[in-house]
Design an enzyme around this catalytic site. Structure first.
Site: not given
Length: 306
Positions: A114-115, A118, A138
């Site tokens: 997830h990170e 980003h 998101h």
């Protein structure tokens, strides 16, 4: 026109259609790690492999990956930071050690990915990603790439990864409002935090609270001090802390003794008279001797053996 999250997401997804040799090797090593049965994972090693497999080898060395002992409100964060020249060209990725260390390994891996998404957007679009379509980062680009990685590797990357039970377990500094809001759901006038920062003007909701409630906050709970914190206390602070512990202990045991005395009185046969004892007694916390409640402090001040 600046590059968008959607454009760089599609570039990363396109690279999954036909692996090059580096991606094939990365995929092989990732599979070995995921099937080795080890409950722990080397996030630095795994991040480097995912960088090659899913993120076009663009993340390293610009992204710093680390565990954080202080991060307790969410499982991970990713932030754009300035480099030595004052330019926003470096990325800091942190995973929460307190929230993830007791959870299944899959939660750590999903949070890492997830990170990493980003981080990929920060590297390729810079500050444009910090806003995103919905203000959280998101947007459609994130969802597009997360869905592609989930489908490819059977992961479970979600938009939010706040583990509520774990987060709440670290929010041990608690304040209670004495105003009308203490009767209103969902918070009932309570403010819970993982750090000792009292509610005040720095909180975005403070002005609204003052206008609609106007009550004052009082701290009602705090975590136990660590050994290091206790050692750092002054002699006066230690004495006050000990007095509070003894007073609390006396009150607790006084209630216990009074209840037990009442039970014994009620158990007497009808033919016997019950004499009410006006002086309650408690057991000394040091030597366990029975002492009148109003003499306990005097008793504690005298030398005696346990």
């Amino acid at each position: 026109m600046p590059i968008t999250d959607e454009e760089v997401a599609l570039a990363a997804i396109t690279s999954l259609a036909a692996f090059d040799d580096n991606q094939k090797r990365a995929k092989m090593h990732i599979d070995e790690i995921l099937n080795d049965g080890n409950p722990f994972v080397d996030i630095h090693k795994l991040f480097a492999l995912y960088n090659t497999l899913y993120f076009r080898s663009l993340l390293l060395p610009s992204v710093e990956v680390s565990w954080s002992k202080r991060l307790t409100l969410c499982a991970g964060i990713c932030e754009l930071v300035k480099d030595n020249q004052g330019k926003y060209r470096r990325v800091r990725l942190k995973l929460s050690e307190p929230l993830l260390k007791y959870r299944p390994r899959e939660d750590t891996i999903n949070t890492l990915l997830h990170e990493a998404i980003h981080a990929y957007f920060f590297i390729t679009t810079t500050v444009a990603h910090s806003r995103g379509d919905d203000g959280t980062g998101h947007g459609s680009g994130f969802l597009l790439l997360a869905d592609a990685i989930n489908s490819h590797g059977s992961y479970l990357i979600t938009v939010y990864h706040t583990f509520h039970d774990e987060v709440d377990s670290y929010r041990t500094h608690i304040w209670q409002c004495n105003g009308p809001c203490r009767t209103r759901p969902p918070y009932f006038g309570l403010v819970k935090r993982s750090m000792n920062r009292a509610p005040g003007k720095s909180d975005s909701w403070w002005q609204k609270h003052q206008e609609e409630c106007g009550g004052a906050y009082t701290k009602i709970a705090a975590p136990e001090l660590t050994k290091e914190q206790i050692k750092a206390l002054s002699a006066k602070e230690r004495a006050g802390r000990q007095k509070n512990k003894i007073d609390g202990w006396v009150k607790k045991n006084l209630v216990k003794v009074t209840v037990e005395s009442a039970k014994r009185t009620r158990s007497l046969s009808p033919g016997r008279s019950a004499v009410a004892h006006k002086i309650a007694v408690v057991a000394c916390p040091i030597c366990d001797a029975t002492v009148a409640e109003d003499k306990i402090n005097e008793h504690l001040d005298t030398p005696h053996s346990p």
